[in-house]
Design an enzyme around this catalytic site. Structure first.
Site, PDB file in Angstrom:
ATOM      1  N   HIS A   1     -11.364  -5.741   8.746  1.00 33.50           N
ATOM      2  CA  HIS A   1     -12.134  -5.483   7.534  1.00 33.50           C
ATOM      3  C   HIS A   1     -13.327  -4.555   7.781  1.00 33.50           C
ATOM      4  O   HIS A   1     -14.216  -4.461   6.948  1.00 33.50           O
ATOM      5  CB  HIS A   1     -12.621  -6.802   6.915  1.00 33.50           C
ATOM      6  CG  HIS A   1     -11.526  -7.599   6.273  1.00 33.50           C
ATOM      7  ND1 HIS A   1     -10.546  -8.243   6.998  1.00 33.50           N
ATOM      8  CD2 HIS A   1     -11.222  -7.838   4.972  1.00 33.50           C
ATOM      9  CE1 HIS A   1      -9.718  -8.861   6.171  1.00 33.50           C
ATOM     10  NE2 HIS A   1     -10.108  -8.639   4.931  1.00 33.50           N
TER      11      HIS A   1
ATOM     12  N   GLU B   1       0.805  -1.220   0.000  1.00 38.86           N
ATOM     13  CA  GLU B   1       0.000   0.000   0.000  1.00 38.86           C
ATOM     14  C   GLU B   1       0.841   1.274   0.000  1.00 38.86           C
ATOM     15  O   GLU B   1       0.477   2.266  -0.637  1.00 38.86           O
ATOM     16  CB  GLU B   1      -0.958  -0.022   1.182  1.00 38.86           C
ATOM     17  CG  GLU B   1      -2.046  -1.096   1.080  1.00 38.86           C
ATOM     18  CD  GLU B   1      -1.560  -2.503   1.413  1.00 38.86           C
ATOM     19  OE1 GLU B   1      -0.424  -2.640   1.913  1.00 38.86           O
ATOM     20  OE2 GLU B   1      -2.308  -3.465   1.171  1.00 38.86           O
TER      21      GLU B   1
END
Ligand SMILES: Cc1ncc(C[n+]2csc(CCOP(=O)(O)OP(=O)(O)O)c2C)c(N)n1
Ligand SMILES: Cc1ncc(C[n+]2csc(CCOP(=O)(O)OP(=O)(O)O)c2C)c(N)n1
Ligand SMILES: [Mg+2]
Ligand SMILES: [Mg+2]
Lengths: 334, 381, 334, 381
Positions: A134, A65
Site C-alpha cells: 500500500h 485492474e
C-alpha cells in the site's frame, strides 16, 4: 481588487473538484474503478460524482485492474475520455500489460489514427502507515514506458491543474497522486477561476544560490523543510518541483543547476534504477562544466517498502538530505 | 433507467429468501456442436448467403496460400495461416453490420480482409513496415496485434461506450483456444456480462496453442461451458461449417444488439498448417490427425451442400476461383513492391506532440541520415 | 596438455546444456512455460528436456503468464527450483504483479523463512526482425524491482555460466537472454568442465586507454566492433560487459572509468528511465574527479520498439557509438 | 504414468467422432446452498465435531471483537473483521490435516489462527512491525498478504509440487467474491484443473468487495457455476452453517487427496462489519440488510442446533466463552506491549546476501542511527 474569502481545500478535494469540473465541461469524460461510485473511492477523491453525474459516468467496476484499464482502452477507442482509478500503487501491476502493450502504444501503432486520451490515477508512495503493498513508489516503471506522460503534484493547486491537464490531453497520462499529501492544504482557492497549465513544466518552489534540490510529489514539502533547516548551516538551497516526469523539463532544471553548480535529487522511490538515476545522468550530460560536485541522490533504500513501523527510516528526511548536501564537496568551492 | 442498473441481482440472502439470479440451464451449450451443412437445417439456409460464403471461403483460402508463399519469398516476415479455419474467419466478418466493430486476434487477417480492409494494408504488421497498416475507423476493425486476449477487454469497453452513447453497435471479438487461459479473457467476459455489453466472443478452438494441445490447455467439457460462469449463454458450433458459424454468430449479434448482452461462441475447428511458416508442426502432431480434418474441409463441406442442392455449377465455381486469383495477383504484385519508409515516422506518433527529448533524438537521427546520404552521394560521384 | 576438439555451440545450445546439467544434478529443478515441452520452446532452448526428464520435469503450461509464474511461486514454496520461460519479453508483462509483489518480496516478507529460488528466463531485445511486441528491452522494469537479481549474457560461455548460477541461486533471478545472440557462436567448448561464476561480476572484454564503453547483452558485440573501428580514429576503447545488472559491479566499472577518464553507456533499451541513467549516475557519483567529460549514453530511442523494417535506425550501432565517443570533449584533454 | 498425463482429453475432432471430455452435469452446483443445521442432515453430524466447531466459532468471534478494539486503541493499523463469517474461517482450518497447506486471503486471520498460528504473530502484517509474523512452514500457512487472488496460483503450484513429490498434501486456498473477478483466479483454477492438482478453492461470498455489491461483480447464476468452465466440480454451501461448510470442505479435501482433482466451493455468507475499521459501511448499504443477516448468525445457528439436541448446556457454553476470554486477554496484553524493532532488519532479508549496494545503504542508516543515538545521549546528560 476585491478580497476573496480563502477556502482551504485538501489535495483530495482539489482532485475531486478537477474531476467534477472536467465531467461537467465534457460529457465524454467517464470515471471508472473499484469503489469509485457509491463509496466515492477509498480516498474519497470521486466523492459525489456518481450522485451528480450518474452511475454511467462514474462507475464501480468488477475487481480486476487489467479489465478496468482494458475496457477503458475500448471506451477511448469509441471517443470517450476515461479516467481510471487504480486503488493503490501496487494494485496497478495487474494492469501493466494493458498499460505497456496497448495504452502507451496505440497512437504510435496506428500512426496517430487511434489516440487514447486515458487518464490513469494512481495514489502512490508511503508515509501513511499502510501495510505491505500500500506504499509503493512505482514511477520508475511508468517513466520507462514511452508513450505515457507521467505527472505528479506536490501542491493543492497543481493537483487540480495537472489532473485537468491530464484529462484534457489527447495522450494517456499517468497521474501519480502522493497519498500522504491527500490531506494537505495550502492557499489554493477553489472559488477562483482555475488555470490549467500545460504538462511538462517544472517550477522553482524556492530560490537559492548554494545548491539545487531536484524533487517531486511527496518529497517536495520535505525538501522545502530541508532548505529552511539548511539556512542554519549557511546553505541557501533552491528547490525545483518537477511536476512532470515525462516530458522532462530539462530547461528549468538545468537553468537552476547551472546557477547553483550543485544538485541533489530527492525522491521516495528506490534509488537503484529509480528516477534519480535518469535525472542525475541528464543533468550531468547537460551541465557537466557547471558542476562542482557530482549530482547526488537521496532516495528510498533498494528494498521492498518497509512495514509501517519502520517506514520512517526508509523515507528521505531532512537530515538525510542535509547530509547529502554536506557531501557536495564544498571544500573544493572557495 | 441507466445502463448500469441491473435487472435482477444475485446477492447473498439468508434463507428462506435464497434465489440465484439467473437460471443456468439456458446458458449451457449443447452437447454437440451445432451443424447446418449436411443436416435438415441446411434447407432453411438462404442460398444467396451460402453462395456469398462460398466465394469468400475460396478467396480466403487463396489469400492464406498467397500470404504463405510471400513469406517464402521474403516479402512477409511471418504469416500465421488460417487455412482450415476460413469458415470462422469469413462468418465473423459477414455476421456484422457496417456500424459494428471487429476485434481480431493475430491469426485473423482473413476476417479483417473479409470486413473490407485492403489486403495489403492488413499485412503491414507481418510485413514489418509499420504496426497497423489500416485506419481502424474506416472499416471499424481494431488493430491486429499479438498480445493474446488483450483485445477482449477493448471490445467490451467499446461496446459499452457505444451503448452508453445510445448507438446500437455490436463488437465481435475473436480469440484462440489458448487465449482463453489468459486472465484478460476472464476479466473481459466478466465485465461484459456485468455491464450487459453488446459483445460477441468467438473462440476459434483449433486444437492447438502453437504446440500445446487443448487437453493441456483446459479440462472443461468445452470452452463454451465457461459462459455459464459469467452468466452469459455459451454456444458450441462446428467451426468448419460456414453456414452454422454464420447463423450462430448472426443470432448472437442480434441478441446483443437487442440488449440481450454478450454471448460466448466456441467454434470447433482445426489449424491445418503449422502455427506459422516458422513453425515445424511435425514436432508435436502426426499427419493422421491432420488428414481426418482435411476430410472435414470448410470449403468442401459447403461445396458439397451447394452442389447437391444445385446451387453451384462449374461456372460459379470458376468465377469464385477467378475472383480469388485476381485478388492474389494484386496482392502478390503490390507486396512485391518495396515498402516506402520514412525513418522520421518513428518520432511522429509517439505522442500528439513529440516531447523535447524525442525532438532531440529525431534531430540526431536526421543528422545521421543526412551524413549517410552525403557519404553515399560522395561514393556515387 | 591434451588438445580437445573444439565444438562450437550456439548460445541457445549452451542454455539448453545449462538446463540439462542443472536438471541432471538436482531433481528439484523443474522447467515450465508455454511450448517448452514437446516443441522444446520457440527458440528450442528447452529442446530434448521433456524427452530426457519427462513431462513432469519440463512442462507445457496453459497459456497464461501470471499463472506460470504464480504456480512457480507455489512450487518453490514446496522446495522445488522452478525455471520459468516467458516466451517473449513483452509477454512477461502479464506476470508483473506476481513478479513484483511476490517473487521479489517473499524472502523479505517472511524474514528469510520462505526464499524463492525461481529463475525467470526472458528472451529479450530486437534485431531479429520481430513484429510488434517481440523485441522489447524490458530490463529497466526488472532493475527497478528490489529483491530480483538480473543477469544477461553476451557470450556463449556466460550464457551457460549465468544460467547455472541463476538456477543455483537461492534468490529469484531474471535471466535476460539476448534473442539476437541465440545463434551466435564463440569458442565455448561444451565438452570441457564448466565453471559457474558467481552472479554480480562484470568483465573487461577489451582493454583500452581512451574511454570505456559500458554495456551488456546484445550490445557487447556491437561495442567490440565499435572499439575496433575506433582505432582508425585514434581511440583505444575499453569495453566492459556488465553481465549482471543486479547486483551491479561498481568496482570493475569504476576501476575502468578511473583509468580511462571517459565513458559511454551503450544499450538497446530506451534511454529515458532506462538502465543507462542509473549506470551513468552511479559512475559519476563514484568517479567524478576522474571524469574528463560527462558519461554519455547511446541507447534506443524513447519510443515503442519500431517495426522490423525500421529497427536498424533504432538500434545503437557502431557509428552512433563512435559519434558519442567523439563528443567526449577530447579538446579539453591535452 | 506421469502426473501430467491426462486421463482423457477434450480435443476437437471432426464428426462423427465428436466427444466432449467431461460430462458437465456432475460439475454443476445445486440450485440452493447446501445446509446441515436445522435440516435432517444434522442428525448425521458428529456431536464432537459440532462442539469443536462451536468452541472455535466463539473464540473466533471474540478474536474479531478484540482485534477491532485494538485498532481503536491504536495497537493495530487496520483490521478487516470476519464477524459473521466465522463458520467459513473455522471450517477451512479444521477441514485440513496437519500436513496440508492453507492459503488465506487478507481477511482470513481467523483461519490462520484456527490452524494454530500464534494469535499475535498472525497480526504482524496489520500491526505493522513486519509483513509476515509467523513461519509459514511451522503450521503450513502461506503468508497473509493483500494483492487479491494472487495466492491462488501459489496454492496450485504448491499442491502440484507436493503431488509430483508423491506427498498426499492438499492445499486449501481462500478468496473473496470480489477476488473471483481477477485474472489470477481464472488462471489458478485453470492450471489446477488441467494439472488435476489437489487444491480446494473456497470463495467466501460475503456480498461485497468493499462497497461494491455482488451484482456489480458478477452476473453468474452463482460463483460456484464458474467451476464447470474449468472442468471441476462446483459446490454451493451456506457459509454461516459451520457443519455444512465443514462437510463440503472435508469432502473436497478428501476428493483432492485421493487424486480427484480440485473443487470450487462457494460459501454464501455476509460481512457484518464494515470492510475494515477505516471503512464507513453506511455509505453503501442499509441496516435492514445487515439485520436479516444477523438473524442468520453462524454462532447462533450452531448453538440452536446443539441446544435442541441437548449437546450444549450452560456449562459448555460458559467454558467456550471462558476459553475465548483467556485468548482475548492474552492477545490484548501482548499487543499492548510495544513491538521490539531493529531497523537493520530492513536490509537482512532482501536477498540471501545483501548486495554491495544494500550494504552501503545499511551502513548509511547505521551511521544515521548512531548519530541520532549520540545526540539523544548528549541531550540526556
Ligand atoms: C500474452 C501472450 N503470450 C504468449 C504469446 C506467444 N504466442 C503467440 S501465438 C501463441 C499461441 C496461441 O494459441 P491460440 O490462442 O490457440 O491461437 P492460435 O494460434 O491457435 O490461433 C502464443 C503462445 C503471445 N502472443 N501473447
Ligand atoms: C489486486 C488488488 N486490487 C485491489 C485491492 C484493494 N482491495 C482490498 S480488499 C478489496 C475488496 C475485496 O473484496 P472481496 O474479494 O470480496 O473480499 P472481502 O473484502 O469481501 O473479504 C479491494 C478492492 C487489493 N487488495 N488487491
Ligand atoms: Mg489455437
Ligand atoms: Mg467480499
Amino acid at each position: 481588487m476585491t478580497t476573496v474569502a480563502l477556502k482551504p481545500a485538501t489535495m483530495a478535494q482539489a482532485l475531486t473538484r478537477a474531476l467534477r469540473d472536467a465531467m461537467a465541461a465534457d460529457p465524454t469524460v467517464h470515471v471508472l474503478g473499484e469503489d469509485v461510485g457509491t463509496l466515492g473511492g477509498v480516498f474519497r477523491v470521486t466523492d459525489g460524482l456518481a450522485a451528480e453525474f450518474g452511475e454511467d459516468r462514474c462507475t464501480d467496476t468488477p475487481l480486476a485492474e487489467a479489465g478496468i484499464l482494458g475496457t477503458a482502452v475500448g471506451m477511448a477507442m469509441y471517443g470517450l475520455r476515461p479516467v481510471v482509478e487504480m486503488q493503490f500503487d501496487a494494485f496497478a501491476y495487474p494492469a501493466f500489460e494493458q498499460l505497456i502493450s496497448h495504452v502507451a502504444r496505440m497512437r504510435n501503432r496506428t500512426r496517430g489514427r487511434m489516440p487514447l486520451p486515458i487518464t490513469v490515477r494512481v495514489p502512490y508512495g508511503g508515509g501513511i502507515g499502510g501495510v505491505e503493498h500500500h506504499s509503493d513508489s512505482s514511477e520508475a516503471y511508468y517513466m520507462a514506458t514511452p508513450g505515457l506522460h507521467v505527472v505528479t503534484p506536490a501542491t493543492v493547486a497543481d493537483a487540480y491543474g495537472l489532473l485537468r491537464a491530464a484529462i484534457a490531453s489527447d495522450d494517456p497520462v499517468v497521474v501519480l497522486e502522493p497519498k500522504r499529501l491527500y490531506w494537505s492544504k495550502d492557499s489554493w482557492n477553489p472559488e477562483e477561476p482555475q488555470s490549467v497549465e500545460p504538462i511538462g513544466r517544472a517550477v522553482v518552489r524556492r530560490t537559492g544560490r548554494s545548491a539545487t534540490l531536484i524533487t517531486y510529489g511527496p518529497s517536495v514539502p520535505v525538501c522545502l523543510e530541508a532548505a529552511e533547516a539548511a539556512r542554519a548551516e549557511g546553505w541557501d538551497l533552491e528547490v525545483v518541483d518537477l511536476r512532470s516526469l515525462v516530458p522532462f523539463d530539462d530547461e528549468t532544471v538545468c537553468a537552476s543547476v547551472r546557477r547553483t553548480g550543485r544538485a541533489v535529487v530527492v525522491h521516495e522511490s528506490g534509488s537503484f534504477g529509480g528516477p534519480g538515476g535518469e535525472i542525475a545522468a541528464r543533468v550531468t550530460e547537460r551541465c557537466f562544466h557547471h558542476l562542482e560536485a557530482p549530482v547526488l541522490r537521496v532516495a528510498g533504500f533498494d528494498l521492498p517498502y518497509p512495514p509501517p513501523m519502520l517506514e520512517r527510516h526508509h523515507l528521505p528526511g531532512v537530515d538525510r538530505i542535509l547530509d547529502a548536501v554536506a557531501r557536495l564537496q564544498w571544500e573544493a568551492d572557495n | 433507467m441507466t445502463v448500469m442498473e441491473q435487472r435482477g441481482a444475485y446477492r447473498p440472502t439468508p434463507p428462506p429468501a435464497w434465489q440465484p439470479r439467473t437460471d443456468p440451464a439456458p446458458l449451457l451449450p449443447d452437447a454437440e456442436p451445432y451443424r447446418v451443412l449436411g443436416t435438415d437445417a441446411a434447407a432453411q439456409a438462404d442460398p444467396e448467403l451460402l453462395r456469398r460464403l462460398y466465394a469468400q471461403l475460396v478467396r480466403g483460402r487463396r489469400y492464406n496460400v498467397q500470404a504463405t508463399a510471400l513469406t517464402k519469398q521474403g516479402r512477409l516476415a511471418v504469416y500465421p495461416s488460417s487455412t482450415g479455419q476460413e469458415a470462422c474467419e469469413v462468418a465473423a466478418a459477414l455476421a456484422l453490420q457496417e456500424r459494428d466493430w471487429l476485434f481480431p486476434s493475430y491469426r485473423d487477417t482473413l476476417a479483417v480482409v473479409a470486413r473490407g480492409v485492403d489486403p495489403v494494408e492488413a499485412l503491414t504488421l507481418l510485413r514489418g513496415d509499420w504496426h497497423t497498416g489500416y485506419d481502424p475507423y474506416e472499416h471499424r476493425v481494431a488493430p491486429l496485434s499479438t498480445p493474446l486476449a488483450t483485445q477482449l477487454p477493448h471490445a467490451v469497453g467499446l461496446a459499452h461506450a457505444a451503448r452508453l452513447k445510445g448507438d446500437d453497435v455490436v463488437a465481435l471479438a475473436m480469440v484462440g483456444d489458448g487465449g482463453t487461459s489468459e486472465g484478460d479473457f476472464h476479466e473481459a467476459l466478466n465485465f461484459a456480462a456485468v455491464w450487459q455489453a453488446p459483445v460477441v466472443f468467438l473462440v476459434q478452438n483449433n486444437g492447438f496453442a502453437i504446440s500445446v494441445p487443448l487437453a493441456k490447455q483446459t479440462a472443461a467439457p468445452s470452452l463454451a461451458h465457461k459462459a455459464v460462469g459469467y452468466g452469459m449463454p455459451g454456444r458450441l458450433v462446428d467451426g468448419n461449417d460456414a453456414a452454422a458459424v454464420h447463423e450462430v454468430l448472426t443470432d448472437a449479434v442480434r441478441h446483443a444488439r437487442e440488449g440481450g448482452g454478450p454471448t460466448l461462441v466456441e467454434a470447433v475447428t482445426y489449424r491445418i498448417e503449422a502455427h506459422t511458416n516458422a513453425d515445424d508442426a511435425t514436432r508435436y502432431r502426426g499427419d493422421a490427425e491432420v488428414e481426418t480434418w482435411r476430410e472435414h474441409d470448410p470449403i468442401q463441406l459447403l461445396e458439397r451442400e451447394l452442389t447437391a442442392r444445385g446451387l453451384l455449377d462449374e461456372d460459379a465455381k470458376q468465377s469464385a476461383r477467378d475472383a480469388a486469383e485476381v485478388m492474389a495477383a494484386d496482392l502478390r504484385a503490390r507486396m512485391n513492391q518495396d515498402a516506402v519508409l520514412d525513418p522520421m515516422d518513428l518520432f511522429a506518433h509517439v505522442y500528439a506532440e513529440p516531447t523535447p527529448q524525442l525532438r532531440e533524438q529525431r534531430d540526431l537521427l536526421r543528422a545521421e541520415l543526412e551524413a549517410e546520404h552525403a557519404d553515399q552521394e560522395g561514393t556515387h560521384r
